[in-house]
Design a protein around this motif. Sequence first.
Motif, PDB file in Angstrom:
ATOM      1  N   PHE A   1      -6.185  43.888  45.040  1.00 29.76           N
ATOM      2  CA  PHE A   1      -5.501  42.759  44.430  1.00 29.76           C
ATOM      3  C   PHE A   1      -5.563  42.898  42.916  1.00 29.76           C
ATOM      4  N   THR A   2      -4.537  42.394  42.251  1.00 32.88           N
ATOM      5  CA  THR A   2      -4.436  42.476  40.794  1.00 32.88           C
ATOM      6  C   THR A   2      -4.135  41.085  40.239  1.00 32.88           C
ATOM      7  N   MET A   3      -4.592  40.862  39.018  1.00 36.01           N
ATOM      8  CA  MET A   3      -4.223  39.667  38.281  1.00 36.01           C
ATOM      9  C   MET A   3      -2.920  39.986  37.545  1.00 36.01           C
ATOM     10  N   ASP A   4      -1.809  39.590  38.154  1.00 34.48           N
ATOM     11  CA  ASP A   4      -0.516  39.961  37.585  1.00 34.48           C
ATOM     12  C   ASP A   4      -0.291  39.303  36.227  1.00 34.48           C
ATOM     13  N   ALA A   5      -0.683  38.047  36.107  1.00 31.36           N
ATOM     14  CA  ALA A   5      -0.410  37.348  34.845  1.00 31.36           C
ATOM     15  C   ALA A   5      -1.319  36.138  34.711  1.00 31.36           C
ATOM     16  N   VAL A   6      -1.618  35.798  33.476  1.00 31.47           N
ATOM     17  CA  VAL A   6      -2.227  34.524  33.109  1.00 31.47           C
ATOM     18  C   VAL A   6      -1.199  33.786  32.262  1.00 31.47           C
ATOM     19  N   GLU A   7      -0.784  32.627  32.723  1.00 32.26           N
ATOM     20  CA  GLU A   7       0.307  31.902  32.084  1.00 32.26           C
ATOM     21  C   GLU A   7      -0.182  30.576  31.507  1.00 32.26           C
ATOM     22  N   LEU A   8       0.395  30.225  30.368  1.00 30.33           N
ATOM     23  CA  LEU A   8       0.179  28.922  29.739  1.00 30.33           C
ATOM     24  C   LEU A   8       1.513  28.202  29.702  1.00 30.33           C
ATOM     25  N   GLU A   9       1.598  27.054  30.372  1.00 27.76           N
ATOM     26  CA  GLU A   9       2.814  26.248  30.373  1.00 27.76           C
ATOM     27  C   GLU A   9       2.547  24.945  29.639  1.00 27.76           C
TER      28      GLU A   9
ATOM     29  N   ASP B   1       4.893  21.730  27.608  1.00 26.28           N
ATOM     30  CA  ASP B   1       6.114  21.100  27.088  1.00 26.28           C
ATOM     31  C   ASP B   1       7.348  21.960  27.311  1.00 26.28           C
ATOM     32  N   GLY B   2       7.490  22.524  28.514  1.00 25.35           N
ATOM     33  CA  GLY B   2       8.663  23.313  28.852  1.00 25.35           C
ATOM     34  C   GLY B   2       8.644  24.740  28.357  1.00 25.35           C
ATOM     35  N   THR B   3       7.554  25.181  27.712  1.00 25.03           N
ATOM     36  CA  THR B   3       7.436  26.552  27.209  1.00 25.03           C
ATOM     37  C   THR B   3       6.387  27.299  28.018  1.00 25.03           C
ATOM     38  N   LYS B   4       6.622  28.585  28.239  1.00 29.92           N
ATOM     39  CA  LYS B   4       5.690  29.411  29.013  1.00 29.92           C
ATOM     40  C   LYS B   4       5.263  30.615  28.185  1.00 29.92           C
ATOM     41  N   ALA B   5       3.956  30.786  28.048  1.00 28.74           N
ATOM     42  CA  ALA B   5       3.385  31.974  27.408  1.00 28.74           C
ATOM     43  C   ALA B   5       2.706  32.809  28.482  1.00 28.74           C
ATOM     44  N   THR B   6       3.057  34.084  28.574  1.00 27.01           N
ATOM     45  CA  THR B   6       2.602  34.938  29.674  1.00 27.01           C
ATOM     46  C   THR B   6       1.795  36.111  29.141  1.00 27.01           C
ATOM     47  N   PHE B   7       0.584  36.261  29.684  1.00 18.76           N
ATOM     48  CA  PHE B   7      -0.263  37.412  29.403  1.00 18.76           C
ATOM     49  C   PHE B   7      -0.300  38.315  30.629  1.00 18.76           C
ATOM     50  N   ASN B   8      -0.099  39.604  30.413  1.00 23.08           N
ATOM     51  CA  ASN B   8      -0.149  40.579  31.508  1.00 23.08           C
ATOM     52  C   ASN B   8      -1.584  41.058  31.696  1.00 23.08           C
ATOM     53  N   GLY B   9      -2.096  40.972  32.935  1.00 18.91           N
ATOM     54  CA  GLY B   9      -3.459  41.410  33.199  1.00 18.91           C
ATOM     55  C   GLY B   9      -3.581  42.468  34.263  1.00 18.91           C
TER      56      GLY B   9
ATOM     57  N   SER C   1     -16.606  39.031  29.986  1.00 20.05           N
ATOM     58  CA  SER C   1     -15.677  38.476  29.000  1.00 20.05           C
ATOM     59  C   SER C   1     -14.271  38.991  29.277  1.00 20.05           C
ATOM     60  N   VAL C   2     -13.340  38.049  29.419  1.00 13.92           N
ATOM     61  CA  VAL C   2     -11.922  38.382  29.578  1.00 13.92           C
ATOM     62  C   VAL C   2     -11.183  37.652  28.464  1.00 13.92           C
ATOM     63  N   THR C   3     -10.647  38.388  27.523  1.00 15.35           N
ATOM     64  CA  THR C   3      -9.975  37.782  26.380  1.00 15.35           C
ATOM     65  C   THR C   3      -8.656  38.495  26.118  1.00 15.35           C
ATOM     66  N   SER C   4      -7.918  37.927  25.163  1.00 16.07           N
ATOM     67  CA  SER C   4      -6.655  38.534  24.742  1.00 16.07           C
ATOM     68  C   SER C   4      -6.730  39.039  23.305  1.00 16.07           C
ATOM     69  N   PHE C   5      -7.926  39.025  22.679  1.00 16.41           N
ATOM     70  CA  PHE C   5      -8.003  39.393  21.261  1.00 16.41           C
ATOM     71  C   PHE C   5      -9.206  40.271  20.946  1.00 16.41           C
ATOM     72  N   ARG C   6     -10.307  40.161  21.631  1.00 12.68           N
ATOM     73  CA  ARG C   6     -11.481  40.983  21.329  1.00 12.68           C
ATOM     74  C   ARG C   6     -11.771  41.877  22.523  1.00 12.68           C
ATOM     75  N   TRP C   7     -11.576  43.202  22.372  1.00 14.47           N
ATOM     76  CA  TRP C   7     -11.574  44.118  23.502  1.00 14.47           C
ATOM     77  C   TRP C   7     -10.704  43.528  24.611  1.00 14.47           C
ATOM     78  N   PRO C   8      -9.420  43.393  24.324  1.00 18.05           N
ATOM     79  CA  PRO C   8      -8.556  42.582  25.201  1.00 18.05           C
ATOM     80  C   PRO C   8      -8.354  43.208  26.579  1.00 18.05           C
ATOM     81  N   ALA C   9      -8.347  42.341  27.575  1.00 21.58           N
ATOM     82  CA  ALA C   9      -7.939  42.698  28.933  1.00 21.58           C
ATOM     83  C   ALA C   9      -6.607  42.059  29.285  1.00 21.58           C
ATOM     84  N   LEU C  10      -6.166  41.112  28.448  1.00 24.01           N
ATOM     85  CA  LEU C  10      -4.893  40.425  28.635  1.00 24.01           C
ATOM     86  C   LEU C  10      -4.003  40.712  27.426  1.00 24.01           C
ATOM     87  N   PHE C  11      -2.727  41.010  27.685  1.00 23.56           N
ATOM     88  CA  PHE C  11      -1.800  41.355  26.626  1.00 23.56           C
ATOM     89  C   PHE C  11      -0.519  40.529  26.778  1.00 23.56           C
TER      90      PHE C  11
END
Length: 483
Positions: A351-359, A361-369, A385-395
């Motif tokens: 299994f994979t973490m396909d995406a981490v999404e932030l929704e 006010d009608g806007t969606k920000a998607t991180f690929n994991g 630690s799972v982050t998008s900025f320090r040794w990122p695992a999410l992009f």
Amino acid sequence: MATAKMRVSYSISAFVVLFTLLNVGKCDEQVPLMLWTSEGISLPSQSPPPAGHIVGQDQLDAYLHEALTAGPRNVLLFLQDKMSIEDFTIYGGAFGNKQDSSFPNLEGALLSSPSPLVLPAVSWPASNAVIGELQDQLETSPLYMDAETLSQLRLNASSPALLVFRLPYGTGADLMSAREILSGNDEVIGQVLSIMKTQSVPYVAIYTALRPSQEAAAALSLEAGVGGGRSLLQSRGSHKERERERERQRKVKEKAGIYGPVEFKERDTTCILLWATSLSVSILRGGHWEDHDLTPSTFGEGVSPKLHGSVCDQTKARLVLNYEDVLGHRNFKLIFAMSQRHYQVSARRWFTMDAVELEYDGTKATFNGSRNIYAPAEYSYRCDSVTSFRWPALFPRSSKDPANQWRVSFEDFQIQGFNVTGSDFSYASDCAGFFTPGIWMGLMTSLLMVLVLTYGLHMIMQLRTMDRFDDPKGPAISVPQTE
């Protein structure tokens, strides 16, 4: 052999009636368990419990220990979501109508086994912990399988293996759908046993469930009609005792600062688990980052996160955490999208973490994991630690995605979206790579020592001895200055 067949046939038909009559008041607390071996494999004779006796954790452990000590080390665990004695009464042809039985393969396996064991009443907390007990006794991790995956797997009789086959259970008032599901489960059992027979690998098979299928309310109404008011009061009293025990455990955990994971249930069965010591998001505004901690709204005693929008099935899982008033956004969602598939190269499902999404006010920000967050389908995923900025695992999905204005950070993060058993995580696949900083330091130190040793050996090999020696009895050696 004839005597064994008569004993099994009597067990299948008679334990339903005896247990129902003698212990009908507590049918919401026990599940049946059946154990058998492959043809030609005998186990030491174990006496079944008397009618009406409830097998507890210690006694079940003793039964399993006896079977696994003397029997094969390959164990097939058919683990159904729910099961009660009434399932065999209604669908098992227990009263002579064998043509309507939903368990022909199960009955055939019990009849052909030299050492069958039928436990009509096992305390459901004990059956719920059967995976952990088998894992401890076999000293191996469970592998969640299906018939298709098993056909591609080659087992070794000398190596222990714990193969778990999850089986569903029909809910609701539709009796035909429940019968069809149980018949389908029996067909899965038949397919698995046929594959094991083809591979000629001895095994021990166990068929049980995580919890009873009959609700407590149905048991109470049946008990009131059969046993009278005294049994009803006893059942209600035991229910109050269980509630007091749960409250006591809750207070102990609260004092210790321990909280459970977020659970999403589909049809009263947990299918997604999430835990972390910290969940935080940040947004870039005015040249600086504004942080918001989501942990207090997600975890802790008395906290019930809103999970509407979450879904799960055999191939995809989606956990939606709904929040309010996050960084100025009235409605805010943190979404974990996962999927699983079978990979022929590794002959197993991942299994994979396909995406981490932030929704918001009608806007969606998607991180690929999917490139960094993955694990075997029967395991959970864990990372410090799972982050998008320090040794990122999410992009961010793209350079124009709104995710470029956000940061997410999950500390001591663990998630499982498939093959969840009860309310506990399965064995964790950690994100730590093979070459950790400690390993790199050891390798570099070893390389430096090898280089120093090589240089030393090279210098020793370059040493030359004198080709002339002074004889004290002869004339002195004259060394011309021109040499």
